[in-house]
Design an enzyme around this catalytic site. Sequence first.
Site, PDB file in Angstrom:
ATOM      1  CG  ASP A 144      30.468  31.779 126.457  1.00 30.32           C
ATOM      2  OD1 ASP A 144      30.744  32.135 125.299  1.00 30.32           O
ATOM      3  OD2 ASP A 144      30.495  30.592 126.840  1.00 30.32           O
ATOM      4  CG  ASP A 200      32.315  32.442 122.258  1.00 36.66           C
ATOM      5  OD1 ASP A 200      31.932  32.285 121.088  1.00 36.66           O
ATOM      6  OD2 ASP A 200      32.406  31.491 123.053  1.00 36.66           O
ATOM      7  CG  ASP A 205      27.713  30.100 124.638  1.00 33.42           C
ATOM      8  OD1 ASP A 205      26.710  30.745 124.258  1.00 33.42           O
ATOM      9  OD2 ASP A 205      28.770  30.022 123.980  1.00 33.42           O
ATOM     10  NE  ARG A 243      26.114  30.326 117.335  1.00 36.23           N
ATOM     11  CZ  ARG A 243      27.417  30.074 117.495  1.00 36.23           C
ATOM     12  NH1 ARG A 243      27.976  30.259 118.672  1.00 36.23           N
ATOM     13  NH2 ARG A 243      28.133  29.615 116.510  1.00 36.23           N
TER      14      ARG A 243
HETATM   15 CA    CA Z   1      31.096  30.034 124.265  1.00 34.68          CA
END
Ligand code: CA
Length: 458
Positions: free
Chosen positions: A228, A267, A271, A319
């Site tokens: 991330d 990714d 996060d 997301r």
């Molecule tokens: Ca991640």
Amino acid sequence: MPTPSHRLPRTRRIAVLAGGSVAAACVLGAVPFAMSAQAAPDLAHAALPAHDGWAADGKGTTGGSAASGSRVFTVSTRAELAKALTTGSATAPRVVRVKGAIDTNVDDSGRPLGCDDYAQGTGYSLASYLKAYDPANWGRSKVPSGAQESARATAQKRQAARMVLDVPSNTTIVGVPGTGAGLKGGSLQVKKADNVIIRNLAFSDTRDCFPQWDPTDGSTGNWNSAYDSLSLRGATHVWADHNTFTDSPGLDAANPRRFGREYQVHDGALDITNASDLVTVSYNRFSDHDKTMLIGSSDNDTRLRVTLHHNVFRGIVQRAPLARVGQVHLYNNHFDTTERDGYAFAYSISSRARAQVVAEYNNWTLPGAGKTSRLLTGDGTGALAGSGNLVNGRVTDLVAAYNAANPKKIRPTVNWRPVLCAGLETSAAGLPASLGRTAGAGVLTASGALARTDVRTP
Ligand code: CA
Ligand code: CA
């Protein structure tokens, strides 16, 4: 101008919180931007204003604001950044001023490192990997193991050693205004650290050279990547403010398909996982990205109290965020779900694993064919409350629209009421215009004020 709730007599404050609506409690807790800016001597030494989201809970979030002298670092290369994050006391306050865009995939002398450099000597080759784990040879019932998978993991670790940078407790990392400050291809990781501020940085094209094939992920398998742009794991009291996150210039449209699935090199953007807690994400700009923000990495994650306010989500697939377990507050964010640069919209907010989401006074821009019932998703156990959300300018009950079209219902009530909501605006109508000027990296000045006129009104 409303009075900040911490200055109210205690008895009155309690009465308001017990009897008022969500918004009423939040408006009384609001701290106008001008007041909060006055408290900070400069951008590099600013602390999170009082009441400004979950990161303001308890002792609040000060990052490295108490640092002076040799604890204030100015860096413009990966080597200098890595040194600044590890020099001296691990826990004394530290300010790291980032000048310009730092390429993280370089060696200590600044020479660029490509995927081939990381793979060299490990025995990994994409051609051999694809041959070994082609479903025609390997099947689809077990995750890859053996020589090529070991080699892939080794090569991946070699890349991580360059592009992942750990952020210690009591640290502020801040972009120097006017320098295009940020990280190219990098991943800042706040792991089991407390009290961190990340501001005014542009994160671009954080990518994994060595995606892993997992035939058991979903019904058709998936290629998964590891990094991330900003990763919070077991992190507490974190303020991420006025940053920009984008895949550009390495857009997903350029990803090939292998074994019938997208060879995904990206990714998350930001996060927040592994029992992270007390996080405020404000005035960031997220664009051109797929898996944008996980809050919780599994249904068994814990804590995860997070506030998102005044962020822009544009060209995002999904997301934004995916929320699990925690008490999550989203207010005054702008979601533009128009397909952009090949990023086709899937959904904005997922509430699952008993997440308790309050989403209020947010603004969605939906293209003509867009469906209001697709703005949310869930697993049937999540909740989402809150009013004042606008879709193309019209007040919309997001949960009712979702529930009318989906079998796994979202509960419209939550088990808590937000009170840490500085600057909450009870009309979302002006957000697309105002956040166009005030969100993202590059709009703050050295004094901590906005470079352009701030139209926020309490
Ligand atoms: Ca991640
Ligand atoms: Ca996956």
